[in-house]
Design a protein around this motif. Structure first.
Motif, PDB file in Angstrom:
ATOM      1  N   UNK A 120     -31.068   3.100  10.530  1.00 23.75           N
ATOM      2  CA  UNK A 120     -30.250   3.038   9.251  1.00 23.75           C
ATOM      3  C   UNK A 120     -30.204   4.455   8.639  1.00 23.75           C
ATOM      4  N   UNK A 121     -31.362   5.087   8.743  1.00 23.01           N
ATOM      5  CA  UNK A 121     -31.505   6.475   8.182  1.00 23.01           C
ATOM      6  C   UNK A 121     -30.471   7.528   8.597  1.00 23.01           C
ATOM      7  N   UNK A 122     -30.276   7.172  10.149  1.00 28.78           N
ATOM      8  CA  UNK A 122     -29.171   8.004  10.676  1.00 28.78           C
ATOM      9  C   UNK A 122     -27.772   7.733  10.244  1.00 28.78           C
ATOM     10  N   UNK A 123     -27.548   6.586  10.125  1.00 30.49           N
ATOM     11  CA  UNK A 123     -26.282   6.129   9.952  1.00 30.49           C
ATOM     12  C   UNK A 123     -25.833   6.445   8.470  1.00 30.49           C
ATOM     13  N   UNK A 124     -26.833   5.903   7.435  1.00 29.20           N
ATOM     14  CA  UNK A 124     -26.343   6.209   5.999  1.00 29.20           C
ATOM     15  C   UNK A 124     -26.915   7.216   5.500  1.00 29.20           C
ATOM     16  N   UNK A 125     -27.560   8.179   6.244  1.00 28.28           N
ATOM     17  CA  UNK A 125     -27.805   9.481   5.831  1.00 28.28           C
ATOM     18  C   UNK A 125     -28.371   9.564   4.338  1.00 28.28           C
ATOM     19  N   UNK A 126     -29.424   8.945   3.813  1.00 27.57           N
ATOM     20  CA  UNK A 126     -30.079   9.263   2.487  1.00 27.57           C
ATOM     21  C   UNK A 126     -30.798  10.648   2.623  1.00 27.57           C
ATOM     22  N   UNK A 127     -31.111  11.042   3.500  1.00 29.80           N
ATOM     23  CA  UNK A 127     -31.614  12.528   3.829  1.00 29.80           C
ATOM     24  C   UNK A 127     -31.361  13.091   5.064  1.00 29.80           C
ATOM     25  N   UNK A 128     -31.595  14.388   5.109  1.00 28.94           N
ATOM     26  CA  UNK A 128     -31.493  14.960   6.432  1.00 28.94           C
ATOM     27  C   UNK A 128     -32.530  16.037   6.671  1.00 28.94           C
ATOM     28  N   UNK A 129     -32.639  16.365   7.797  1.00 25.81           N
ATOM     29  CA  UNK A 129     -33.760  17.394   8.116  1.00 25.81           C
ATOM     30  C   UNK A 129     -33.566  18.907   7.373  1.00 25.81           C
ATOM     31  N   UNK A 130     -34.463  19.272   6.434  1.00 26.77           N
ATOM     32  CA  UNK A 130     -34.462  20.378   5.765  1.00 26.77           C
ATOM     33  C   UNK A 130     -34.183  19.807   4.163  1.00 26.77           C
ATOM     34  N   UNK A 131     -34.013  18.570   3.952  1.00 24.72           N
ATOM     35  CA  UNK A 131     -33.865  18.104   2.433  1.00 24.72           C
ATOM     36  C   UNK A 131     -35.144  18.143   2.096  1.00 24.72           C
ATOM     37  N   UNK A 132     -35.295  18.269   0.748  1.00 24.47           N
ATOM     38  CA  UNK A 132     -36.649  17.741   0.014  1.00 24.47           C
ATOM     39  C   UNK A 132     -36.234  16.585  -0.565  1.00 24.47           C
ATOM     40  N   UNK A 133     -37.375  15.508  -0.232  1.00 26.58           N
ATOM     41  CA  UNK A 133     -37.486  14.284  -0.727  1.00 26.58           C
ATOM     42  C   UNK A 133     -38.631  13.966  -1.506  1.00 26.58           C
ATOM     43  N   UNK A 134     -38.543  12.897  -2.148  1.00 28.44           N
ATOM     44  CA  UNK A 134     -39.816  12.292  -2.986  1.00 28.44           C
ATOM     45  C   UNK A 134     -39.873  10.707  -2.418  1.00 28.44           C
ATOM     46  N   UNK A 135     -40.826  10.472  -1.670  1.00 28.10           N
ATOM     47  CA  UNK A 135     -40.861   8.991  -1.241  1.00 28.10           C
ATOM     48  C   UNK A 135     -42.486   8.834  -0.939  1.00 28.10           C
ATOM     49  N   UNK A 136     -42.919   7.507  -1.008  1.00 26.73           N
ATOM     50  CA  UNK A 136     -44.113   7.134  -0.710  1.00 26.73           C
ATOM     51  C   UNK A 136     -45.290   7.831  -1.361  1.00 26.73           C
ATOM     52  N   UNK A 137     -44.852   8.351  -2.564  1.00 25.31           N
ATOM     53  CA  UNK A 137     -45.938   9.234  -3.153  1.00 25.31           C
ATOM     54  C   UNK A 137     -46.033  10.655  -2.681  1.00 25.31           C
ATOM     55  N   UNK A 138     -45.194  11.215  -1.728  1.00 26.18           N
ATOM     56  CA  UNK A 138     -45.183  12.291  -1.168  1.00 26.18           C
ATOM     57  C   UNK A 138     -43.788  13.060  -1.490  1.00 26.18           C
ATOM     58  N   UNK A 139     -43.962  14.490  -1.649  1.00 28.25           N
ATOM     59  CA  UNK A 139     -43.017  15.388  -2.326  1.00 28.25           C
ATOM     60  C   UNK A 139     -42.842  16.531  -1.124  1.00 28.25           C
ATOM     61  N   UNK A 140     -41.918  16.535  -0.218  1.00 28.90           N
ATOM     62  CA  UNK A 140     -41.894  17.676   0.506  1.00 28.90           C
ATOM     63  C   UNK A 140     -40.562  17.952   1.257  1.00 28.90           C
ATOM     64  N   UNK A 141     -40.813  18.748   2.374  1.00 32.84           N
ATOM     65  CA  UNK A 141     -39.235  18.966   3.070  1.00 32.84           C
ATOM     66  C   UNK A 141     -39.383  18.363   4.345  1.00 32.84           C
ATOM     67  N   UNK A 142     -38.197  17.556   4.669  1.00 32.76           N
ATOM     68  CA  UNK A 142     -38.047  16.948   5.953  1.00 32.76           C
ATOM     69  C   UNK A 142     -38.064  17.796   7.053  1.00 32.76           C
ATOM     70  N   UNK A 143     -38.928  17.613   8.076  1.00 26.72           N
ATOM     71  CA  UNK A 143     -39.217  18.466   9.231  1.00 26.72           C
ATOM     72  C   UNK A 143     -38.392  17.857  10.284  1.00 26.72           C
ATOM     73  N   UNK A 144     -38.587  16.650  10.801  1.00 22.34           N
ATOM     74  CA  UNK A 144     -37.791  15.821  11.630  1.00 22.34           C
ATOM     75  C   UNK A 144     -37.655  14.481  11.403  1.00 22.34           C
ATOM     76  N   UNK A 145     -36.665  13.935  12.233  1.00 26.36           N
ATOM     77  CA  UNK A 145     -36.410  12.577  12.128  1.00 26.36           C
ATOM     78  C   UNK A 145     -36.379  11.967  13.606  1.00 26.36           C
ATOM     79  N   UNK A 146     -37.589  11.340  14.006  1.00 24.19           N
ATOM     80  CA  UNK A 146     -37.657  10.655  15.284  1.00 24.19           C
ATOM     81  C   UNK A 146     -37.129   9.610  15.518  1.00 24.19           C
TER      82      UNK A 146
END
Length: 281
Positions: A120-146
């Motif tokens: 679902x993440x790869x199809x709808x693309x709410x974020x990509x590798x390199x984006x800065x996101x805030x979720x689950x109480x964490x704020x940071x840069x996406x390193x990889x989507x496995x």
């Protein structure tokens, strides 16, 4: 006679062992060779896919997912081929694999949910590798989507591994999706301060920073009568990468401008009234 009988039994067992070695040895050797060669082929095909995805500039998120998925599928095919080489009937192997798959599926419902979340993440693309996101109480840069997990590097350089199922089913704030961001600063000035003068001092200070966009233009609003101050909200627009540097630099610059123009930022204060009974000092 008994020792001779034992010797005969040993000779029979030895002959049977040699016979089985000649019968199954080549098959076992063939299976081992197939496993070793297959492993190298999987590495080669995965590397080939990686180079192709990089050549055609495929999204890194999709690239990581495709490589993990291809590797998993090829390993399943290789194990089936090795089992067939060892003499296992394909129908029997498929039946065993199906039963094992059902058992594993029941045991790994969470992992299947994570796999579906990754898709679902790869199809709808709410974020990509390199984006800065805030979720689950964490704020940071996406390193990889496995296949099952997403790795987020938070700003103190720790890496947080978040299940894809949790990401797909919860709120995600993407701070990198839009090219511009709004900076919001709040300041308070003493009661009795000339607000028009204060507003002009702030706007003149912001004009000196070339990182701040002219359209939309910066604004200063009087927002609240505070306990000890008149509260002002300052808003301006910048490139997403400049948000925090602009905030920190201009908060300091505004403080210096207030000092230069005798604009006071008050300390919290209270008026205390003490009433004495009549006739007492």
């Amino acid at each position: 006679m008994e020792p001779n009988l034992n010797l005969q039994e040993i000779n029979v067992i030895k002959e049977k062992a040699i016979e089985m070695a000649f019968e199954f040895g080549p098959v076992l050797l063939k299976a081992i060779i197939l496993l070793v060669i297959g492993r190298q082929v999987i590495k080669f095909l995965t590397r080939l896919l990686s180079n192709a995805l990089e050549k055609y500039e495929i999204d890194p998120s999709l690239s990581t997912f495709f490589k993990s998925f291809l590797s998993a599928v090829l390993w399943v095919v290789l194990l089936i081929s090795v089992a067939t080489t060892l003499g296992m009937q394909m129908a029997s192997f498929v039946a065993i694999l199906g039963a094992a798959g059902l058992a594993v599926g029941l045991a790994l419902q969470g992992s299947l949910s994570n796999f579906a979340g990754g898709v679902l993440i790869l199809v709808f693309k709410p974020f990509r590798v390199g984006d800065t996101i805030e979720t689950q109480g964490q704020l940071g840069s996406v390193e990889s989507i496995d296949i099952l997990y997403t790795k987020i590097r938070i700003f103190d350089n720790r890496v947080v591994t978040v299940p894809n199922g949790a990401l797909a089913n919860n709120m995600i704030i993407n701070l990198s999706q839009k090219p511009t961001r709004r900076v919001e600063m709040k300041v308070g000035v003493a009661y009795g301060t000339n607000l028009k003068k204060t507003r002009q001092v702030i706007l003149d200070t912001l004009k000196k920073d070339e990182r701040i966009h002219e359209d939309p233009a910066p604004v200063v609003y009087f927002t609240n009568f505070g306990d000890s101050s008149l509260d002002l909200t300052i808003r301006c627009w910048v490139d997403a990468a400049d948000l925090w540097p602009v905030y920190w630099d201009n908060m300091e610059a505004i403080n210096e401008a207030f000092e230069a123009n005798d604009i006071t930022i008050p300390f919290p204060q209270r008026d205390v009234h003490h009433f004495y009974p009549e006739g007492k000092k």
